[in-house]
Design a protein around this motif. Sequence first.
Motif, mmCIF file in Angstrom:
data_model
loop_
_atom_site.group_PDB
_atom_site.id
_atom_site.type_symbol
_atom_site.label_atom_id
_atom_site.label_comp_id
_atom_site.label_asym_id
_atom_site.label_seq_id
_atom_site.Cartn_x
_atom_site.Cartn_y
_atom_site.Cartn_z
ATOM 1 N N LEU A 251 42.531 9.727 108.134
ATOM 2 C CA LEU A 251 43.280 8.781 107.308
ATOM 3 C C LEU A 251 44.472 9.442 106.635
ATOM 4 O O LEU A 251 45.567 8.868 106.587
ATOM 5 C CB LEU A 251 42.356 8.160 106.251
ATOM 6 N N LEU A 252 44.294 10.661 106.104
ATOM 7 C CA LEU A 252 45.407 11.355 105.456
ATOM 8 C C LEU A 252 46.500 11.707 106.468
ATOM 9 O O LEU A 252 47.694 11.613 106.164
ATOM 10 C CB LEU A 252 44.905 12.618 104.750
ATOM 11 N N ALA B 2 42.863 8.449 95.504
ATOM 12 C CA ALA B 2 42.859 6.997 95.322
ATOM 13 C C ALA B 2 42.980 6.281 96.667
ATOM 14 O O ALA B 2 42.319 5.266 96.909
ATOM 15 C CB ALA B 2 43.992 6.581 94.395
ATOM 16 N N PHE B 3 43.821 6.817 97.544
ATOM 17 C CA PHE B 3 43.980 6.234 98.874
ATOM 18 C C PHE B 3 42.659 6.281 99.645
ATOM 19 O O PHE B 3 42.248 5.299 100.256
ATOM 20 C CB PHE B 3 45.083 6.989 99.625
ATOM 21 N N HIS C 165 39.635 3.321 100.886
ATOM 22 C CA HIS C 165 39.063 3.192 102.223
ATOM 23 C C HIS C 165 37.576 3.580 102.232
ATOM 24 O O HIS C 165 37.045 4.003 103.257
ATOM 25 C CB HIS C 165 39.856 4.046 103.221
ATOM 26 N N ASP C 166 36.941 3.474 101.080
ATOM 27 C CA ASP C 166 35.496 3.719 100.915
ATOM 28 C C ASP C 166 35.061 5.126 101.302
ATOM 29 O O ASP C 166 33.998 5.320 101.889
ATOM 30 C CB ASP C 166 34.678 2.682 101.705
ATOM 31 N N ILE C 167 35.881 6.107 100.971
ATOM 32 C CA ILE C 167 35.518 7.507 101.198
ATOM 33 C C ILE C 167 35.432 8.171 99.825
ATOM 34 O O ILE C 167 36.384 8.146 99.050
ATOM 35 C CB ILE C 167 36.554 8.215 102.088
ATOM 36 N N GLU C 168 34.282 8.753 99.537
ATOM 37 C CA GLU C 168 34.052 9.382 98.238
ATOM 38 C C GLU C 168 34.640 10.789 98.229
ATOM 39 O O GLU C 168 34.251 11.620 99.049
ATOM 40 C CB GLU C 168 32.551 9.452 97.956
ATOM 41 N N VAL D 135 48.760 18.176 91.326
ATOM 42 C CA VAL D 135 47.583 17.397 90.944
ATOM 43 C C VAL D 135 47.836 15.901 91.120
ATOM 44 O O VAL D 135 46.924 15.144 91.461
ATOM 45 C CB VAL D 135 47.147 17.737 89.501
ATOM 46 N N TYR D 136 49.071 15.457 90.952
ATOM 47 C CA TYR D 136 49.375 14.037 91.112
ATOM 48 C C TYR D 136 49.286 13.617 92.580
ATOM 49 O O TYR D 136 48.806 12.538 92.895
ATOM 50 C CB TYR D 136 50.755 13.719 90.536
ATOM 51 N N GLU D 137 49.741 14.479 93.471
ATOM 52 C CA GLU D 137 49.629 14.201 94.899
ATOM 53 C C GLU D 137 48.152 14.145 95.314
ATOM 54 O O GLU D 137 47.740 13.287 96.099
ATOM 55 C CB GLU D 137 50.370 15.268 95.688
#
Length: 144
Positions: A64-65, A20-21, A25-28, A12-14
């Motif tokens: 992005l990921l 958050a990353f 970058h303005d991705i919901e 869950v932390y990852e």
Amino acid sequence: MSLVEIARFQDVYEADLAAAFLSAHDIEVSVTERFQTTVDPLMQRALGIRLMGRADQADQARDLLKRARAGEFATEEGDDLNAPEATVRAASRGLALLAFASGAGFVGTSLPRRFSAFQWTGLAILAAAALLSLALWVVATLNA
């Protein structure tokens, strides 16, 4: 607006870091299965934690990921922390040994309990080791 799976994580932390990353970058995005996996942490590996986002942003989020995993956003300073000092490591080991010998690692209830013979033996061994190390330190200090 439909949501699609952007990525799946086993921690869950990852998943929160990835969310958050992507938000930076303005991705919901939203992290799903949070309740089930925090109530029973063993379910994190079984269910996985899904990162859900809008369908029109999915390709951009996956890209992005992928770039983040490749290290494109890494900084020159690195992520490594300095190793702890030897005294801190020794103190940590001593506290862990004390917790094990006193049975603190095996406490299952909040009911009052008595030490078992095994725990008293462990405490006696720890006390003897502490006194011996103190004596050796005093001798080394006096000889220096």
